[in-house]
Design an enzyme around this catalytic site. Structure first.
Site, PDB file in Angstrom:
ATOM      1  N   SER A 147       0.836  -1.199   0.000  1.00  0.00           N
ATOM      2  CA  SER A 147       0.000   0.000   0.000  1.00  0.00           C
ATOM      3  C   SER A 147       0.874   1.254   0.000  1.00  0.00           C
ATOM      4  CB  SER A 147      -0.949  -0.061   1.199  1.00  0.00           C
ATOM      5  OG  SER A 147      -2.013   0.854   1.038  1.00  0.00           O
ATOM      6  N   ASP A 223     -10.220  -5.681  -2.768  1.00  0.00           N
ATOM      7  CA  ASP A 223      -9.559  -4.645  -1.971  1.00  0.00           C
ATOM      8  C   ASP A 223     -10.414  -3.373  -2.036  1.00  0.00           C
ATOM      9  OD1 ASP A 223      -7.880  -2.481  -1.207  1.00  0.00           O
ATOM     10  OD2 ASP A 223      -6.097  -3.627  -1.761  1.00  0.00           O
ATOM     11  N   HIS A 256      -7.382  -6.066   1.305  1.00  0.00           N
ATOM     12  CA  HIS A 256      -6.186  -5.231   1.495  1.00  0.00           C
ATOM     13  C   HIS A 256      -5.372  -5.653   2.725  1.00  0.00           C
ATOM     14  CE1 HIS A 256      -4.021  -1.634   0.266  1.00  0.00           C
ATOM     15  NE2 HIS A 256      -4.024  -1.146   1.491  1.00  0.00           N
TER      16      HIS A 256
END
Lengths: 278, 278
Positions: A147, A223, A256
Site C-alpha cells: 500500500s 480490496d 487489502h
C-alpha cells in the site's frame, strides 16, 4: 543501537531494535529477521515497507515471511512508517497523515520538514546502520512493500535502480499525486507546487525517465481501496509506455489485509531470491 | 451466530464469528479457517486452544497455520480462552486467573461456576455449533494448543479419546495442580479439595487410567516458564509409566512465544493430517 527483543524463529533470529535517528531527530524502531545462513556469512537483504497506520510490528506478526526467508537465506528488514514520539508534529485523528503516514518522502514544509524524512532514513541512515551492525551483503538488496509501503518500494527503487536488484509490491499506491488519500499529505509535506510531488510518484517518475529492470505487483480484486486509492492500471499504463516489464497479478477475492499479503509473501520472496543470487 | 469478519487467505477463508453462549452465559467469539477443499465437501477439523491472556486472535495473527492447513485441507478452529464481558467475575490485575485464564475447566465454585465453563463450551456447545454451521467432518477431529491451551488439549483428549484422532501441544502446562501459576486458579475455580483437580491435570488423568494413542509435544529450551510452570518431564514420566508413546521435541533456543509456535506449527499440522486421513 539498542536490542528491544530477540527471538529464535524458523531457525533464524527475529530482532527488534531501536536507535537515535539523526535523520528523523527521534528514536526509531525497526525489525530485522536474520536467517540461519547469517551465522556463516553475509546474507542478502529484502526491505519491506509497511502501509498507513503500521509500525515495524504488523508485518513481523502477520506477514508470514520467516519460514521461507530462512529457507532461502534472506534477511528481511521492516522499518517504521514515520518518525515517532511526543515531540513529532502530527494530526492524531487523521490516519492518512503524520505519524504512521510518512509516505517515504523528505518533507520540505514546516513544521514537518525537521522530522518527516523517511526517504533519507530508509535510503541512507538505516542502510548505513544495518551494514555496520549486521552480517548483510549490501551488494544484494531487494525491496517490497504494501500500500503506502508499495508506493515507497516502487519510488525508492525507481530512484535507486543500481542499489536494488529487484522491486515488488503488494497493493501499492501507484499514483499518490492524484489519489484522494495521499494528495493532502503530499501538499502538507511538500507544499502546493505539484512539480515537487513528481519525485514521490511511481507513475510520474517513470514518465520522467526513471527505470527499473522489471516490477512484480500483486493486487486483490476485493480490496476496498482498489478503484480510488490504488489503481494498478495506472502503473500498467506507465510500464507499457516505458517498456518496463510489469507482472501484475490480480488476485480474485483478496482484500487489502495481511490475510492477502501473507498469502502471496512466498511468491514475492521466491521472486526476489531468484534475483538476489550471487 | 454473527459473522464478525471474513477474509480470503491462502485460498481458504479466515472467519471470525460471535454467538450467544448458553454454556458461558455471555457472547463468545471464535476464529475458524476453512481450507479451499471445504467448498467441495466436509473437511477434518483441528482445534487450537490458546494460552493465558490470549483470545482467538493471537494464533490467527501469529500462528502461521493457514498456508499448510489450506494445502492439507484441514479446518482450524481457535476458541477464546474464557468467558468475556463486563458482567463476568474477574481479577483484572491477575493474568493467571479470570478472563483470559479459563483453564478449559468447568468451575464449581461461586461466583465463577455460572460462566467459567470452558470445558463444556469447547467439548459440547462449540462442536454442536460448528457441526451445524460449517462443512466440517466431525468424525475427523484433532486437538492441539499452547501452554494453558496445551493443558486444555491434553486433558480434553485424554477424557475424549474416541473423539480426537490425535493430540499435540506446544509448551503445555502438563501438571497444573502442582505449578505455581495454576494452583491458585484451580483452587478458586474448583475449591480446596484437590481430588476435584485431578480431572483437569494431564499427568493425573493418565495416573487415573485415561489414555490416548500417542502424544506429540514441542517445547523450547529457552522458554522462561520451562522449569517452574511447564516441566514436560512430568508428562514423559506419566507416559513412560502408562505406555503412552510420547514424542517430546526439546527445541534448542526457542522461547514461549508465537515465534516458537509458528516455527513448529507445520510439523504439528502434518502430524495431525496424517492421522486425520479418511
Amino acid at each position: 543501537m539498542e536490542t528491544i527483543a530477540k527471538a529464535k524463529s524458523h531457525g533464524g533470529v527475529q530482532g527488534v531494535y531501536r536507535h537515535a535517528s539523526e535523520t528523523c531527530k527521534c528514536d526509531m524502531t525497526f525489525a530485522l529477521f536474520l536467517p540461519p545462513q547469517a551465522e556463516q556469512g553475509p546474507v542478502p537483504l529484502l526491505w519491506y515497507l509497511s502501509g498507513l497506520t503500521c509500525t515495524h510490528q504488523n508485518v513481523m506478526d502477520k506477514g508470514e515471511y520467516r519460514q521461507l526467508a530462512a529457507e532461502l537465506g534472506i534477511a528481511v528488514i521492516c522499518p517504521d512508517t514515520s518518525p515517532r514520539g511526543d515531540t513529532i508534529p502530527d494530526e492524531p485523528d487523521n490516519w492518512q497523515f503524520g505519524k504512521g503516514a510518512g509516505f517515504y518522502l523528505d518533507a520540505t514544509e514546516a513544521p514537518f520538514a525537521e522530522h518527516y524524512r523517511m526517504y533519507s532514513y530508509v535510503t541512507d541512515e538505516l542502510p548505513r546502520l544495518i551494514a555496520a551492525q549486521f552480517p548483510i551483503d549490501m551488494t544484494r538488496q531487494a525491496i517490497t512493500g504494501h500500500s503506502m509501503g508499495g508506493h515507497g518500494a516502487l519510488t525508492i527503487a525507481l530512484k535507486n535502480p543500481e542499489r536494488f536488484r529487484s522491486v515488488s509490491a503488494f497493493a501499492p499506491i501507484v499514483q499518490p499525486s492524484t489519489a484522494g488519500w495521499s494528495r493532502p499529505a503530499l501538499e502538507k509535506y511538500l507544499g502546493p507546487d505539484e512539480t515537487a510531488w513528481r519525485a514521490y510518484d511511481a507513475t510520474l517518475l517513470i514518465e520522467d525517465g526513471h527505470r527499473v529492470a522489471e516490477i512484480l505487483v500483486d493486487q486483490g480484486t476485493a480490496d476496498g481501496f482498489l478503484d480510488e486509492g490504488l489503481r494498478p492500471w495506472l502503473l500498467q499504463e506507465a510500464c507499457d509506455k516505458s517498456g518496463i516489464p510489469l507482472t501484475l497479478n490480480m488476485r480474485e477475492g483478496y482484500d487489502h489485509s495481511y490475510f492477502f499479503i501473507s498469502t502471496f509473501m512466498g511468491d514475492h520472496l521466491r521472486w526476489h531470491a531468484e534475483r538476489l543470487k550471487k
